[in-house]
Scaffold this active site. Structure first.
Site, PDB file in Angstrom:
ATOM      1  N   SER A   1      10.308  13.087 -13.264  1.00 20.65           N
ATOM      2  CA  SER A   1      10.824  13.241 -11.898  1.00 20.65           C
ATOM      3  C   SER A   1      10.089  12.298 -10.949  1.00 20.65           C
ATOM      4  O   SER A   1      10.562  12.039  -9.839  1.00 20.65           O
ATOM      5  CB  SER A   1      10.657  14.693 -11.422  1.00 20.65           C
ATOM      6  OG  SER A   1       9.333  15.146 -11.649  1.00 20.65           O
TER       7      SER A   1
ATOM      8  N   GLU B   1      15.885  24.910 -17.512  1.00 19.27           N
ATOM      9  CA  GLU B   1      16.197  24.383 -16.181  1.00 19.27           C
ATOM     10  C   GLU B   1      17.635  24.710 -15.789  1.00 19.27           C
ATOM     11  O   GLU B   1      18.585  24.393 -16.517  1.00 19.27           O
ATOM     12  CB  GLU B   1      15.970  22.856 -16.142  1.00 19.27           C
ATOM     13  CG  GLU B   1      16.307  22.271 -14.769  1.00 19.27           C
ATOM     14  CD  GLU B   1      15.764  20.886 -14.505  1.00 19.27           C
ATOM     15  OE1 GLU B   1      14.986  20.373 -15.321  1.00 19.27           O
ATOM     16  OE2 GLU B   1      16.130  20.325 -13.450  1.00 19.27           O
TER      17      GLU B   1
HETATM   18  O1  KIV Z   1      10.425  15.732 -14.716  1.00 17.47           O
HETATM   19  C1  KIV Z   1      10.189  16.879 -14.304  1.00 17.47           C
HETATM   20  O2  KIV Z   1       9.542  17.079 -13.275  1.00 17.47           O
HETATM   21  C2  KIV Z   1      10.705  18.000 -15.093  1.00 17.47           C
HETATM   22  C3  KIV Z   1      10.602  19.355 -14.474  1.00 17.47           C
HETATM   23  C4  KIV Z   1      11.656  19.512 -13.469  1.00 17.47           C
HETATM   24  C5  KIV Z   1      10.656  20.426 -15.504  1.00 17.47           C
HETATM   25  O3  KIV Z   1      11.200  17.794 -16.148  1.00 17.47           O
END
Ligand code: KIV
Length: 294
Positions: free
Chosen positions: A55, A192
């Site tokens: 992310s 998720e």
């Molecule tokens: O990349 C991320 O932050 C994630 C979380 C949302 C679980 O995969």
């Protein structure tokens, strides 16, 4: 002597500790971090686990989605987090195409997270279609966290960032994926954006902990993207986020105040300045005068 089942606060959190926590009915806390100061603050606050999530592509690097994120970017941020956090379990998120191409590449890239990034484990998106890659990584002795439901690296296949598992058919598929990932040896599972009933049922059926994000309170633990929780990422906030601060607003207020202070001459003020011994300064002026007269 019997083994204690509850780790003291200062002990490094392990994958085994997370399993024991589920068995003891204690909820697990996890957040993302991408830099040293955030990792330090999370460790000091007592978080159980930190995900260096891909992310970061969206909330730190400004990409549209997580697909452009590379191994080098992930390792760069992983190292910063590892320097800041000692106690939490550290999980590196395997980016798009780092584990899909072949089990060999999956092992090599997962190994880099431990060897170069200072992580304790890796996370891989996907269900039964990922079992080969996950099996190979586990065989190399690297703990793997699974991730099913809304898997952002498949955003185009899913038709957008949409909740998953809302039909009976899709829910049964996710139950099967969860069981397969546990049987393969994953130490935990991110769920998720799936219905809370389904997440609770998966959590009941598994002995490994489930960590929910948009999956309700029936999960064994919770994770959020830290930038969402802090209100640092303005572009888009999912409905399941609880915002605990408005740091974007705070930053804007601080930057505007700085601009105003500099423009009006209020910063730097006397207390921010360095001064020189008066005799030394007089000597400088004298030297300048002599130079000018020469
Ligand atoms: O990349 C991320 O932050 C994630 C979380 C949302 C679980 O995969």
């Amino acid at each position: 002597m019997s083994t204690p089942t509850v780790e003291p606060q200062s002990a490094k959190v392990t994958t085994l500790a997370l399993r024991r926590r589920k068995a003891a009915g204690r909820r697990i806390t996890m957040l993302t971090a991408y830099d040293y100061p955030t990792a330090l603050a999370l460790d000091q606050a007592g978080i159980d686990a930190i995900l260096v999530g891909d992310s970061l592509g969206m909330v730190v690097l400004g990409y549209e989605n997580t697909l452009p994120v590379t191994m080098e970017e992930m390792l760069h941020h992983s190292r910063a987090v590892a320097r800041g956090a000692r106690r939490p379990l550290l999980v590196g998120d395997m980016p798009f195409l780092s584990y899909q191409v072949s089990p060999e590449e999956a092992v090599r890239n997962a190994g880099r997270f431990l060897q170069e990034g200072g992580m304790d484990a890796v996370k891989v998106e996907g269900g039964r279609e990922r079992l080969q890659a996950i099996g190979a990584v586990l065989q190399a002795g690297i703990p793997v966290m699974g991730h099913i439901g809304l898997t952002p690296q498949s955003v185009h296949q899913l038709g957008g960032f949409r909740p998953q598992g809302r039909t009976a058919r899709a829910a049964v598929e996710l139950l099967r994926d969860a069981a397969a990932l546990e049987a393969a040896g994953c130490f935990a599972l991110v769920l998720e954006s799936i219905p809370q009933e389904l997440a609770a049922e998966i959590s009941r059926r598994l002995t490994i902990p489930t960590i929910g994000i948009g999956a309700g309170a029936g999960c064994d633990g919770q994770i959020l993207v830290t930038h969402d929780l802090l209100g640092l990422f303005e572009r888009f906030t999912p409905r399941f986020v609880k915002q605990y601060a408005d740091l974007h607003g705070e930053m804007k207020r601080a930057f505007s105040a700085y601009i105003q202070d500099v423009e009006t001459g209020q910063f730097p003020a006397q207390e921010h300045n360095l001064t020189m011994d008066a005799d030394e300064w007089r000597s400088v002026l004298k030297a300048l005068r002599s130079e000018a007269a020469a």
